[in-house]
Each structure stands twice: as structure tokens, then as C-alpha cells.
Design a protein around this motif. Structure first.
Motif, mmCIF file in Angstrom:
data_model
loop_
_atom_site.group_PDB
_atom_site.id
_atom_site.type_symbol
_atom_site.label_atom_id
_atom_site.label_comp_id
_atom_site.label_asym_id
_atom_site.label_seq_id
_atom_site.Cartn_x
_atom_site.Cartn_y
_atom_site.Cartn_z
ATOM 1 N N GLU A 143 -4.380 3.087 -2.515
ATOM 2 C CA GLU A 143 -3.546 2.658 -3.769
ATOM 3 C C GLU A 143 -2.410 1.819 -3.428
ATOM 4 N N SER A 144 -2.392 0.887 -4.166
ATOM 5 C CA SER A 144 -0.956 -0.148 -4.027
ATOM 6 C C SER A 144 -0.305 0.316 -5.123
ATOM 7 N N VAL A 145 0.970 -0.413 -5.148
ATOM 8 C CA VAL A 145 1.968 -0.205 -6.316
ATOM 9 C C VAL A 145 1.019 -0.768 -7.463
ATOM 10 N N LYS A 146 0.494 -1.848 -7.338
ATOM 11 C CA LYS A 146 -0.378 -2.572 -8.543
ATOM 12 C C LYS A 146 -1.575 -1.792 -8.827
ATOM 13 N N ALA A 147 -2.418 -1.165 -7.828
ATOM 14 C CA ALA A 147 -3.821 -0.837 -8.325
ATOM 15 C C ALA A 147 -4.390 0.103 -7.248
ATOM 16 N N ALA A 148 -5.356 0.922 -7.894
ATOM 17 C CA ALA A 148 -6.112 1.947 -7.203
ATOM 18 C C ALA A 148 -7.467 1.323 -6.864
ATOM 19 N N SER A 149 -8.124 1.629 -5.619
ATOM 20 C CA SER A 149 -9.331 0.913 -5.309
ATOM 21 C C SER A 149 -10.318 1.879 -4.358
ATOM 22 N N ASP A 150 -11.401 1.753 -4.340
ATOM 23 C CA ASP A 150 -12.372 2.735 -3.638
ATOM 24 C C ASP A 150 -12.603 1.795 -2.407
ATOM 25 N N ILE A 151 -13.014 2.569 -1.360
ATOM 26 C CA ILE A 151 -13.184 1.964 -0.005
ATOM 27 C C ILE A 151 -14.696 2.311 0.007
ATOM 28 N N PHE A 152 -15.676 1.263 0.480
ATOM 29 C CA PHE A 152 -17.128 1.602 0.592
ATOM 30 C C PHE A 152 -17.247 1.445 2.310
ATOM 31 N N SER A 153 -18.223 2.395 2.521
ATOM 32 C CA SER A 153 -18.487 2.303 3.889
ATOM 33 C C SER A 153 -19.483 1.132 4.453
ATOM 34 N N PRO A 154 -19.079 0.470 5.339
ATOM 35 C CA PRO A 154 -19.854 -0.671 5.672
ATOM 36 C C PRO A 154 -21.486 -0.177 6.338
ATOM 37 N N LEU A 155 -21.464 0.876 6.884
ATOM 38 C CA LEU A 155 -22.759 1.382 7.429
ATOM 39 C C LEU A 155 -22.706 3.022 6.909
ATOM 40 N N SER A 156 -24.156 3.476 7.134
ATOM 41 C CA SER A 156 -24.362 4.774 7.073
ATOM 42 C C SER A 156 -24.005 5.467 8.335
ATOM 43 N N GLY A 157 -23.560 6.812 7.946
ATOM 44 C CA GLY A 157 -23.187 7.502 9.129
ATOM 45 C C GLY A 157 -22.327 8.877 8.991
ATOM 46 N N LYS A 158 -21.917 9.218 10.088
ATOM 47 C CA LYS A 158 -21.155 10.712 9.933
ATOM 48 C C LYS A 158 -19.516 10.585 10.329
ATOM 49 N N VAL A 159 -18.627 10.517 9.538
ATOM 50 C CA VAL A 159 -17.335 10.523 9.989
ATOM 51 C C VAL A 159 -16.879 11.395 11.171
ATOM 52 N N ILE A 160 -16.458 10.540 12.262
ATOM 53 C CA ILE A 160 -16.154 11.634 13.494
ATOM 54 C C ILE A 160 -14.626 11.660 13.598
ATOM 55 N N ALA A 161 -13.989 10.956 13.226
ATOM 56 C CA ALA A 161 -12.433 10.894 13.379
ATOM 57 C C ALA A 161 -11.777 9.907 12.113
ATOM 58 N N ILE A 168 0.835 -1.383 -0.095
ATOM 59 C CA ILE A 168 -0.016 0.053 0.013
ATOM 60 C C ILE A 168 0.874 1.189 -0.027
ATOM 61 N N THR A 169 0.610 2.192 -0.723
ATOM 62 C CA THR A 169 1.388 3.533 -0.880
ATOM 63 C C THR A 169 0.687 4.640 -0.711
ATOM 64 N N PHE A 170 -0.719 4.599 -0.521
ATOM 65 C CA PHE A 170 -1.417 5.762 -0.322
ATOM 66 C C PHE A 170 -2.784 5.595 0.139
ATOM 67 N N VAL A 171 -3.228 6.356 1.256
ATOM 68 C CA VAL A 171 -4.562 5.946 1.684
ATOM 69 C C VAL A 171 -5.348 7.511 1.492
ATOM 70 N N GLU A 172 -6.239 7.712 0.703
ATOM 71 C CA GLU A 172 -7.119 8.785 0.790
ATOM 72 C C GLU A 172 -8.095 8.746 2.049
ATOM 73 N N LEU A 173 -7.973 9.445 2.997
ATOM 74 C CA LEU A 173 -9.065 9.324 4.124
ATOM 75 C C LEU A 173 -10.081 10.242 3.849
ATOM 76 N N PRO A 174 -11.265 10.261 4.143
ATOM 77 C CA PRO A 174 -12.302 10.816 4.102
ATOM 78 C C PRO A 174 -12.378 12.233 5.030
ATOM 79 N N LYS A 175 -12.866 13.281 4.884
ATOM 80 C CA LYS A 175 -12.907 14.764 5.770
ATOM 81 C C LYS A 175 -13.953 14.112 7.028
ATOM 82 N N VAL A 176 -13.468 14.608 8.176
ATOM 83 C CA VAL A 176 -14.301 14.562 9.384
ATOM 84 C C VAL A 176 -15.520 15.299 8.970
#
Lengths: 124, 363
Positions: free
Chosen positions: A57-75, A35-43
Motif C-alpha cells: 500500500e502507498s498513500v495513493k493506492a493498494a496493490s497485490d504483488i504476484f509471485s514471479p515463480l511457483s514455490g514455497k516461501v522460506i523467508a 509506500i506505507t505498508f507491506v503485507e508479507l506472506p507467511k513462511v
């Protein structure tokens, strides 16, 4: 102890009270490779279940990360900005990416338990 | 495609090491063993061993001029001194690159041509069609090839094979006995590090692989690390950065074209020199750890000016790096660009190649 649930897209959420920490599974980290990069969401961002929460992102690929649940990012786990390799070292412990305030706990029924996820991996 | 991929003589070793395998250029090749970043670091710091048996090798024997070989490539073959090699191109009539390759001058009347794996069959036919004499043979199947690259490569080679390796200068090679057979040891590579390419009969290549790996300073590295290493030093990858519709002038590789001699594609290149190129290679560095990737779009302001052909996260620079093609224009160092793809957007600046110039290549 926090309960851990998984998505078919290999995200996990550890539920503790009305919040949950989100990350990707050891299996996903291994599949992505270094893994070379993580794009974190905004609080403060609000997400619906299975919508894009973050990106990785890894050396090989770029992928989205989906939220397992609905909600608001607090940290978010800022440590991953400078050391995304923590995802490879400890995907299901240290490398949580965001903590969300859970909007609807009933959505947990759409997720897999640890045992179900282990069985699911065998089918892939 | 996968079931038809050809195994190199070292295939079982890769599987024993639990390498991640994938088809590449028609061959079943190791992408990584312990991990691309770790293998990259080992090559920059110690010595990495690569199975490169997939690449193609051809032999030509005869008179270079009357046989037609002298006019085949963008460089002169007859002026390569025996024991040296030269890099350049095989072009089509339009000046597009059929392949990039290296010619090794083995003797007064003999050369070995080393080409990319995927293009090898087509290259062989294209070269053969242009020849008027001499003998031309495809020795890919009989030839094994290992690359050992890294600052400790010379020490490892001397320890394993003897002192005569120590004195080989950059882009020179020697023929020597290895494991009882005749082999070629060439001071060339694709990583920007001190290193050697070894050509040895296919039936001995696995034994040589084992011998070199006995040295604890050596670890195997796959094509994943090789791609990061080559891009850090700005080398082009055939099929990604250069192809049959790209000329050496567009690709910024005009230095490997000798206009004082004849070659197929020369007229097209001369015309392009006169009218000017309409697109050009540019190199850029991203302001974050994001990786640009093949086909991502290059923007200047709101306008798309080109596309990325190669991009990776550079462990040496700690950021994304890439090369691509843009409409021809003036892009001074530091020019701001945006690299986009779907919802991904990253800021970048035009920079020089090599991205990383600290390698042990000429040490």
C-alpha cells in the motif's frame, strides 16, 4: 552473481541456486509513491506463478504483488513491517519481500531479463 | 477530461518542479512534488505552500436581508463582524449539502463566498436563484489563492510581507497591499496548522508564489499531502465525506447550523432532528499501517454497518485512520470494528476527531 528476472506486473526475482528473492521494481515503487505498508506472506506458504504472494500500500493506492515463480516461501523480510519506506529507497536491493524455494525453474521462460524489462518499460 | 482541465496561473511552476499533475474539480492540479509523506512532514514542521487557485470565489454586494443573502446559508451572514469569516453550508430543500464554504465579511454591505472547485458553477447558480437583490458576481477566474500552512507560516509571512500579518487571530482576515495590489490575508486553512489563505488578483499570484518560495523555510505541497493533513484533523472533504444526500446532522456538523434563523433546508433538518438520523459519521483508527479507503465496508462483527468515506495512513499516528458513515447507534470510543474490502481486512476501533490534535493551528 544472482540473475534478475521481471514480470509484466513489475515484480522481480533474483535467482540464486534453487531459491529466489522477490520484490518490486524501482519503476513500480516510483509509480506507487510513498509506500506505507507491506503485507508479507507467511513462511511455508506455497504459491503458483503469477498468483498473489503479498500486498503493498502507498498513500495513493493498494496493490497485490504476484509471485514471479511457483514455490514455497522460506523467508520474509520482516524489516519491511516497521519500515516499508525501504521499498522507496531501495526497491531492487534492500527491499526484497520473500525468498522462495523454486518449484520449477522452467517457468523462468515466462519472465523478462533485465534488458527485456528495460525495453518493456519504454513501451508503457 | 484531462485535456479540458483548467490550468491555474502557477501551472508552469508546477511543471518546472516536475510535479505529478492530475485533474481535480475540473482543474489541472499538482498532487505531489517530492512526495506526499515528505510534504506532509514539512507542513507539520515548517511551512508548506499550496496552489489553491482552483477554489471558487463569489462577491455579493448589497443589503443582506432584503437581497436574500441572509437566508441562503446555514449561518447568519449579517452577524459576521467585518474582518471575520464563518464556515457553514449551502443546503438543498432536503437538507443535503450542496457545498461547504466560508463567507468573508469584507464590508458592511459586502461579502466574499469561498467554495469548492468542483461545485463552484452549481453553487453560483443555486445562490443566485435565492437572491432577491444586490449584485452577485463570480470572481473565480480573476482571483488567485495560495495557502501557506505550518508552524513557521507566520514568521515567513512577516518576513515576506511585513509585520501587520503577525497580529491576525484565527478566523480573522485583513486586506493589505501585496506586490502593489489589494489582497486578503486570512488566518484560516485546511491542515490543523497555523497558517494563512491569501487571495490576490490572478495576474499577481505567480509572483507571490515565487516570493514566498524564496524563503528556505517554505516548500511547495500538493493536494496529496493536503488530503492527509486535513483528514488527520478530521475535516470533511466535499464529494467524499459530505454531498447532496448527506445532511450536516448526519455528518456530525450540526454546530455549523443556526436554527434561530431561516435557511433553505431548515424544515428538512428540523424534521430529521425530530425523527432522528438513520446514519451517522464515525471515526476510527486501524490497528496496523493499513489504509482504509473510500468505499471500503465497515463491519461490526459479521454485519456490515456502513462504509468508509475517507481513509489514509497517518504519518503522525503511524497507523491507518478513517471516517465513514454507519447506521445510527451507540459507538462508544474503543468500539471494535472491522474494515473490509475484497481480500483485505483490518481491525479498527472507534476514536475521537481530530485524530491528531498537536498542530500549531491556534498558536
Amino acid at each position: 552473481m544472482a540473475e534478475m528476472y521481471f514480470t509484466k506486473e513489475h515484480e522481480w526475482v533474483k535467482v540464486s541456486g534453487n531459491t529466489g528473492k522477490v520484490g518490486i521494481s524501482d519503476h513500480a515503487a516510483h509509480e506507487l509513491g510513498d509506500i506505507t505498508f507491506v503485507e508479507l506472506p507467511k513462511v511455508g506458504k506455497t504459491v503458483k506463478q503469477f498468483e498473489v504472494l503479498a500486498a503493498i500500500e502507498s498513500v495513493k493506492a493498494a496493490s497485490d504483488i504476484f509471485s514471479p515463480l511457483s514455490g514455497k516461501v522460506i523467508a520474509v523480510n520482516d524489516e519491511l513491517d516497521a519500515t516499508p519506506e525501504v521499498v522507496n529507497e531501495s526497491a531492487e536491493e534492500k527491499a526484497w519481500m520473500a525468498e522462495i524455494e523454486i518449484a520449477d525453474a522452467a517457468e523462468l521462460k515466462n519472465l523478462m531479463t533485465q534488458d527485456q524489462y528495460t525495453e518493456y518499460l519504454k513501451t508503457l | 477530461m484531462e485535456e479540458q482541465a483548467i490550468a491555474t496561473p502557477i501551472n508552469s511552476r508546477h511543471r518546472d518542479l516536475k510535479a505529478l499533475m492530475a485533474p481535480f474539480g475540473g482543474w489541472d492540479m499538482p498532487i505531489q512534488y517530492e512526495g506526499i509523506i515528505a510534504e506532509h512532514a514539512w507542513c507539520r514542521q515548517k511551512a508548506a505552500l499550496f496552489d489553491i487557485c482552483h477554489m471558487g470565489e463569489f462577491l455579493f454586494q448589497g443589503d443582506f436581508e432584503s437581497g436574500g443573502l441572509e437566508d441562503v446559508f446555514t449561518f447568519s451572514v449579517k452577524t459576521i463582524p467585518v474582518g471575520r469569516s464563518r464556515y457553514g453550508f449551502l443546503l438543498n430543500e432536503q437538507g443535503g449539502i450542496i457545498d461547504d464554504l466560508i463567507v468573508f465579511r469584507l464590508a458592511e454591505d459586502k461579502v466574499m463566498v469561498v467554495v469548492n472547485a468542483a461545485t463552484a458553477p452549481n453553487d453560483f447558480d443555486a445562490i443566485k436563484q435565492r437572491l432577491r437583490g444586490g449584485t452577485f458576481t463570480n470572481i473565480t477566474d480573476q482571483t488567485g489563492k495560495l495557502d501557506i500552512q505550518g508552524p513557521l507560516a507566520r514568521d515567513v509571512m512577516v518576513a515576506a510581507l511585513g509585520g501587520q500579518v503577525a497580529a491576525i487571530p484565527y478566523f480573522k482576515f485583513i486586506t493589505m497591499d501585496i506586490l502593489g495590489v489589494e489582497a486578503i490575508v486570512s488566518r484560516t486553512g485546511y491542515t490543523g496548522e497555523l497558517g494563512y489563505e491569501i487571495f490576490i488578483p490572478a495576474e499577481k499570484v505567480c509572483q507571490l508564489w515565487d516570493l514566498l518560495l524564496q524563503d528556505e523555510r517554505v516548500k511547495p505541497a500538493g493536494l496529496g499531502a493536503r488530503d492527509v493533513l486535513r483528514l488527520e484533523v478530521g475535516y470533511s472533504l466535499y464529494g467524499s465525506d459530505i454531498d447532496e444526500v448527506t445532511t450536516p446532522l448526519e455528518a456530525g456538523l450540526g454546530a455549523f447550523v443556526n436554527f434561530d434563523k431561516n435557511f433553505v433546508g431548515k424544515d428538512a433538518l428540523l424534521k430529521q432532528k425530530e425523527t432522528g438520523i438513520t446514519r451517522q459519521k464515525i471515526a476510527f483508527q486501524v490497528s496496523s499501517r493499513r489504509s482504509p479507503r473510500h468505499h471500503y465496508e465497515i463491519f461490526s462483527g459479521d454485519r456490515q454497518i456502513g462504509a468508509v468515506t475517507s481513509g489514509v495512513f497517518s504519518p503522525m499516528l503511524g497507523c491507518g485512520i478513517g471516517i465513514g458513515f454507519a447506521e445510527s447507534g451507540d459507538y462508544p470510543l474503543g468500539t471494535q470494528l472491522t474494515i473490509r474490502h475484497e481480500r483485505v481486512s483490518m481491525e479498527a476501533v472507534v476514536c475521537e476527531v481530530p485524530f491528531y490534535g498537536g498542530g500549531s493551528l491556534r498558536s
